[in-house]
Enzyme design. Structure first.
Site, PDB file in Angstrom:
ATOM      1  N   ASP A  50       0.857  -1.184   0.000  1.00  0.00           N
ATOM      2  CA  ASP A  50       0.000   0.000   0.000  1.00  0.00           C
ATOM      3  C   ASP A  50       0.890   1.230   0.000  1.00  0.00           C
ATOM      4  OD1 ASP A  50      -2.683   1.344   0.356  1.00  0.00           O
ATOM      5  OD2 ASP A  50      -1.683   2.057   2.168  1.00  0.00           O
ATOM      6  N   GLU A  76      -1.757  -1.469  -5.894  1.00  0.00           N
ATOM      7  CA  GLU A  76      -3.019  -0.846  -6.285  1.00  0.00           C
ATOM      8  C   GLU A  76      -2.822  -0.104  -7.600  1.00  0.00           C
ATOM      9  OE1 GLU A  76      -6.601   1.667  -4.064  1.00  0.00           O
ATOM     10  OE2 GLU A  76      -4.592   1.556  -3.204  1.00  0.00           O
ATOM     11  N   CYS A 112     -12.565  -4.650   6.359  1.00  0.00           N
ATOM     12  CA  CYS A 112     -11.898  -5.341   7.468  1.00  0.00           C
ATOM     13  C   CYS A 112     -11.191  -6.574   6.928  1.00  0.00           C
ATOM     14  CB  CYS A 112     -12.915  -5.741   8.534  1.00  0.00           C
ATOM     15  SG  CYS A 112     -12.198  -6.703   9.905  1.00  0.00           S
ATOM     16  N   CYS A 152     -12.746  -9.981   9.023  1.00  0.00           N
ATOM     17  CA  CYS A 152     -14.080 -10.530   8.796  1.00  0.00           C
ATOM     18  C   CYS A 152     -14.686 -10.122   7.465  1.00  0.00           C
ATOM     19  CB  CYS A 152     -15.024 -10.129   9.936  1.00  0.00           C
ATOM     20  SG  CYS A 152     -15.402  -8.347   9.979  1.00  0.00           S
ATOM     21  N   CYS A 206     -13.195  -2.406  13.837  1.00  0.00           N
ATOM     22  CA  CYS A 206     -14.320  -2.998  13.109  1.00  0.00           C
ATOM     23  C   CYS A 206     -15.480  -3.241  14.068  1.00  0.00           C
ATOM     24  CB  CYS A 206     -13.875  -4.301  12.446  1.00  0.00           C
ATOM     25  SG  CYS A 206     -15.218  -5.169  11.593  1.00  0.00           S
ATOM     26  N   CYS A 263     -16.343  -7.391  14.195  1.00  0.00           N
ATOM     27  CA  CYS A 263     -15.507  -8.373  14.897  1.00  0.00           C
ATOM     28  C   CYS A 263     -14.676  -7.762  16.020  1.00  0.00           C
ATOM     29  CB  CYS A 263     -14.589  -9.099  13.906  1.00  0.00           C
ATOM     30  SG  CYS A 263     -13.354  -8.018  13.126  1.00  0.00           S
ATOM     31  N   ASP A 276      -3.170   1.585   7.094  1.00  0.00           N
ATOM     32  CA  ASP A 276      -2.319   1.225   5.963  1.00  0.00           C
ATOM     33  C   ASP A 276      -1.990  -0.259   5.947  1.00  0.00           C
ATOM     34  OD1 ASP A 276      -2.305   3.892   5.199  1.00  0.00           O
ATOM     35  OD2 ASP A 276      -0.545   4.350   6.437  1.00  0.00           O
TER      36      ASP A 276
END
Length: 397
Positions: free
Chosen positions: A187, A272, A325, A328, A344, A347, A354
């Site tokens: 990332d 990306e 997330c 999950c 999250c 969960c 990042d």
């Protein structure tokens, strides 16, 4: 993988006669390119097509005129090569890969000349160009591969006045690395240049910021000089160019070391698919994004991966890597840029923004390779899990 063509670039210091000869060659190359482009453009308005062979015949005719007789004073090889470059530019234009070719500017265009094997002699580590009596004084910062013979030599001068020679050779030392199971998601960012799915964060060196005060001072001095070709203005412009060159050299060196390390350590690298061209339109972040050089980073990763038998996977730019997330698979509704850590609601896992994004990119890349699935998961799936989440669970022991 077949033979790898690799360019080796070195700095050299020409004598006064060599510098004058190369400067004349650069000017003639630019002149021939512009003349050929004008001729092809005029033919285009008449609905006619002009190819390389026709422009080559025009070059012969130009040399016979009194006005352009000076074209005979330099080697003909770079002049023919610039016609081939123009032919490639038009081929890219007709294939819709590039815009219509533009005329070369005396002040702004890159100063370069390309020589094929008939335009130079390379013996015992000494390079002599056509129309020159002495070899170039090259600083051999690294050796050429054993037995390598340059097929093309490109001589250039940058805006800081430095001279470079680039030799294109077959490099037989480049071979695929041993296969490994290691894979990493990457990332990119501004606070940290890279964040890896392993949790490692690589600092952003901010090369431009380190020299920003010095650069601003030099630019102010340049702005105060009278417009024109005066000696003082040339000196001020050269000082600005040297600072820019120093920044670019440091940035390029850092990116080469970083990308080489990533390619050597990992079989698969997932990144990306960012549109940097659009992102730099943000006036608040344009300078920082340009300094990070994300596009150059990706380019280096891709060609090095091809050399060494590695794989680079680019995940769709609209994939919500930051809002998803990685444990999950729950998708958050919003994730402002100022939120660097979040928990999250489904969960209860607390994420570093990042690192979470890098892990999601890795899982998405694996899903693409294993399942052939897309990388933009739906908010709701029949079993409540995206393809990338299914792949992540499948890999768990």
């Amino acid at each position: 993988m077949g033979r790898v063509k690799r360019a080796f670039k070195y700095r050299f210091y020409p004598t006064g006669a060599q510098a004058a000869e190369l400067s004349r060659t650069f000017g003639c190359v630019r002149k021939v390119y512009n003349l050929a482009l004008a001729a092809r453009t005029q033919a285009w308005t008449r609905q006619e097509r002009v190819n390389y062979n026709q422009t080559s015949a025009l070059l012969t005719a130009w040399k016979k005129t009194e006005e352009l007789a000076f074209l005979n004073d330099v080697s003909s090889v770079p002049l023919q090569q610039t016609l081939r470059h123009l032919q490639s530019a038009f081929a890219n234009f007709f294939s819709k890969r590039a815009k219509y070719p533009r005329f070369k500017s005396r002040k702004k265009s890159r100063k370069s000349a390309e020589y094929t094997t008939s335009g130079f002699r390379f013996r015992d580590g000494r390079l002599t160009l056509a129309k020159m009596a002495e070899p170039l004084d090259i600083v051999w910062s690294r050796p050429l591969p054993t037995g390598a013979k340059p097929s093309t030599v490109t001589v250039s001068q940058d805006s800081a006045g430095r001279w470079f020679v680039s030799m294109l050779c077959d490099d037989l030392t480049v071979k695929p690395l041993s296969a490994t199971d290691a894979a990493v998601g990457v990332d990119v960012g501004l606070n940290h240049l890279l964040t890896l799915s392993t949790g490692e964060k690589i600092a952003n060196p901010r090369h431009e910021r380190r020299d920003r005060a010095r650069l601003a001072k030099a630019q102010r001095a340049l702005a105060r000089k009278a417009k024109g070709d005066g000696a003082n203005r040339r000196k001020a412009r050269l000082e600005v160019a040297k600072i820019h060159a120093r920044i670019a050299d440091r940035r390029r060196d850092g990116l080469h070391k970083l990308t080489t390390r990533l390619v050597r350590e990992n079989q698969t690298i997932v990144i990306e698919d960012l549109t940097v061209r659009n992102m730099v339109r943000n006036r608040s972040l344009a300078r920082a994004i340009s300094d990070a050089a994300w596009a150059e980073l990706r380019s280096l990763l891709e060609y090095k991966a091809q050399w060494y038998g590695r794989e680079v996977i680019a995940v769709d730019r609209f994939f919500p890597s930051s809002k998803l997330c990685s444990v999950c698979g729950t998708l958050q509704d919003k994730m402002p840029l100022n939120v660097r850590t979040w928990t999250c609601a489904a969960c209860g896992t607390t994420h570093d923004r990042d690192v979470n994004a890098a892990r999601n990119l890795l899982a998405a890349g694996r899903a693409v390779s294993a399942c052939g699935a897309g990388v933009r998961p739906q908010r709701r799936t029949p079993d409540g899990q995206s393809a990338m989440k299914q792949e992540a669970l499948r890999r768990e022991p």
